[in-house]
Design an enzyme around this catalytic site. Sequence first.
Site, PDB file in Angstrom:
ATOM      1  N   HIS A 187      52.773  27.469  42.196  1.00 16.21           N
ATOM      2  CA  HIS A 187      53.176  28.370  43.322  1.00 16.21           C
ATOM      3  C   HIS A 187      54.760  28.932  42.835  1.00 16.21           C
ATOM      4  CE1 HIS A 187      49.981  28.362  46.030  1.00 16.21           C
ATOM      5  NE2 HIS A 187      50.047  27.163  46.040  1.00 16.21           N
ATOM      6  N   ARG A 329      36.783  47.130  41.313  1.00 18.64           N
ATOM      7  CA  ARG A 329      36.126  46.033  40.710  1.00 18.64           C
ATOM      8  C   ARG A 329      35.266  45.419  42.011  1.00 18.64           C
ATOM      9  NH1 ARG A 329      38.902  41.283  37.490  1.00 18.64           N
ATOM     10  NH2 ARG A 329      39.519  40.676  39.638  1.00 18.64           N
ATOM     11  N   GLU A 428      34.263  41.169  29.494  1.00 20.37           N
ATOM     12  CA  GLU A 428      35.240  39.884  29.283  1.00 20.37           C
ATOM     13  C   GLU A 428      34.185  38.650  28.893  1.00 20.37           C
ATOM     14  OE1 GLU A 428      36.375  39.294  33.315  1.00 20.37           O
ATOM     15  OE2 GLU A 428      34.464  40.233  34.204  1.00 20.37           O
ATOM     16  N   ASP A 452      39.818  36.553  30.576  1.00 17.24           N
ATOM     17  CA  ASP A 452      38.661  35.912  30.336  1.00 17.24           C
ATOM     18  C   ASP A 452      37.903  35.910  28.991  1.00 17.24           C
ATOM     19  OD1 ASP A 452      38.383  34.475  32.703  1.00 17.24           O
ATOM     20  OD2 ASP A 452      37.420  35.993  33.988  1.00 17.24           O
ATOM     21  N   CYS A 499      42.636  46.181  30.797  1.00 18.53           N
ATOM     22  CA  CYS A 499      43.165  45.781  32.284  1.00 18.53           C
ATOM     23  C   CYS A 499      43.758  44.222  32.259  1.00 18.53           C
ATOM     24  CB  CYS A 499      42.324  46.148  33.343  1.00 18.53           C
ATOM     25  SG  CYS A 499      40.892  44.963  33.590  1.00 18.53           S
TER      26      CYS A 499
END
Length: 570
Positions: A187, A329, A428, A452, A499
């Site tokens: 985070h 997507r 991917e 990925d 992307c």
Amino acid sequence: MTYNGTILSKGIAIESAYLYTSYHVIPDKKTIADDEKAQAVGRYEKAKATASNELENIRARLDDADKAKIFTAHIDIIEDEAIDDEIRESINAEGYAEDWAIYSAYEKYIKILGGVEDPMIRERAADLNDVEKRLLRCLAGIPEKRLEKLDQPIVLVAHDLNPSDTAMLDREMVRGIVVEKGGATSHSAIIARSYGIPLLCVEKAMQMIAPDNLLIVDALDGVLYIKPDMATLVDYEKKRGRWKEHINDVSRYLSVQPVCTDGTKVDIELNIGSAKPEEMGNAEYTSGVGLFRTEFIYMECNTLPTEDRQLEIYKSVLSRFEGKPVTLRTLDIGGDKVLECLKLPIEQNPFLGKRALRLCFDHSDIFKTQLRAALRASAYGDLRLMFPMVSSMDDFYRARTIVDEVKENLREAHISFNEKIKLGIMIEIPAIALLADHIVKEVDFASIGTNDLTQYFLAVDRMNTSVSNYYQNYHPALFRLIAYVAREFKKANKQLSVCGELSSDPLAAAVFIGLGIRKLSMSGAFVAGIKKMICSMNTADAEEIAKHIQDFPTAKHVENYLKEMLSEFI
């Protein structure tokens, strides 16, 4: 004194150290009498209410949806029935004091999550730890210590930062951060990058740094200076000035058309996760949305979003981009992304499990609801559908069949939609990349998800810091694979974009242009930098570079060559 560190957010900071420790006490393991149990439960409930109010106040003050979600998750943890039952049982049945009951219950789950291989799931242990400390502090009646109002500029130094620490810190006064632990997915790293605050991870930093020590945080080369001498300080004032000039220079390209020196245009599109204004701030400087991550709509809700709610969001995005293409997507959940509104079984390896399109096939009602909303929205603009996690031709055929079924249902109900809506896939998984000559005949477009694709192609968990050296963005074999996909799509005159994270890396983006890819999609923060590179490049040079790197034996050879050839363009 100088120490090497891991760069988690780029930049340079020169300020005095502010050592920060959050509340942390390990309570005694003590028991209580039977007639004290009711009061102990009452004190626990009061601490819960106080902690929940604090979290609600923090969430209300945040103007960033992604950061607010952190505290929504913390509220959910406080209200978690399993943990709550264990705490009450520890008090009522086992006779432990409320502080030990809280501590032992939370530590049990922290240990479980901390032992999971998936680092994104391990990060949830940090959330549990944050909530545990908050509850124990509220139980002790100690006020919250905050970083949101500071008197002077500082470099914040901590062993680790809880999500609540980083989300509310004073953005004007915290000029840099040094932590002893944390990774790129933590985070603190995510928030530091969003704020543009340099962040270094340096082992044993708290032991080496004293309060008010002057620090130089070089989060460009990964070096921490403690009490630097005057000559080093002067050099770094100049280096910081050059970095600021670089940032200002790059920002000038935001409104420029991305056209190479030989006149070749490259479309730059946005990756977004919602219809919120901050997500779509650079809409006018881009060619549309190359990746609309719709899973974030689901992640914001405690219940599954309805068809009408999704329709409203999709129409809002289409309206903001005023006729430009928006590539939606379909739901990509699993792996490092989980839903509060859809309980999924814990898998041994979630990245290779039931995620994305595979999950949608098993939950066809959820999938069809999203498709209905998307198809209805297609009547209001250039909306396109893209399926993630496609590993075979069968996957695409099955998804397309479901789309056809939803279309027929809409026709029967006399509901308008774009009959010629374009369908595409994410590339991917290596298997579908190697079938590019077949898939290109079936789809209208495709987008390469490099995050990925790289992890599956190189057999390395991209979220696992212990094997991060094996996750090689510049691996020559990866570029060979992408080159093959690009050739097949070019021959078929079909649109291919990138992307993933590599699309926002100027070195890799130059290679993609050289491979003939003319559409790149990225987060808004990277648009100006990629445009600068494009406007400085000649496609003939990019083609030569892209061809040359495929003959190198290692990722390091590729990276060094790209830096040498492209240094003046980035």
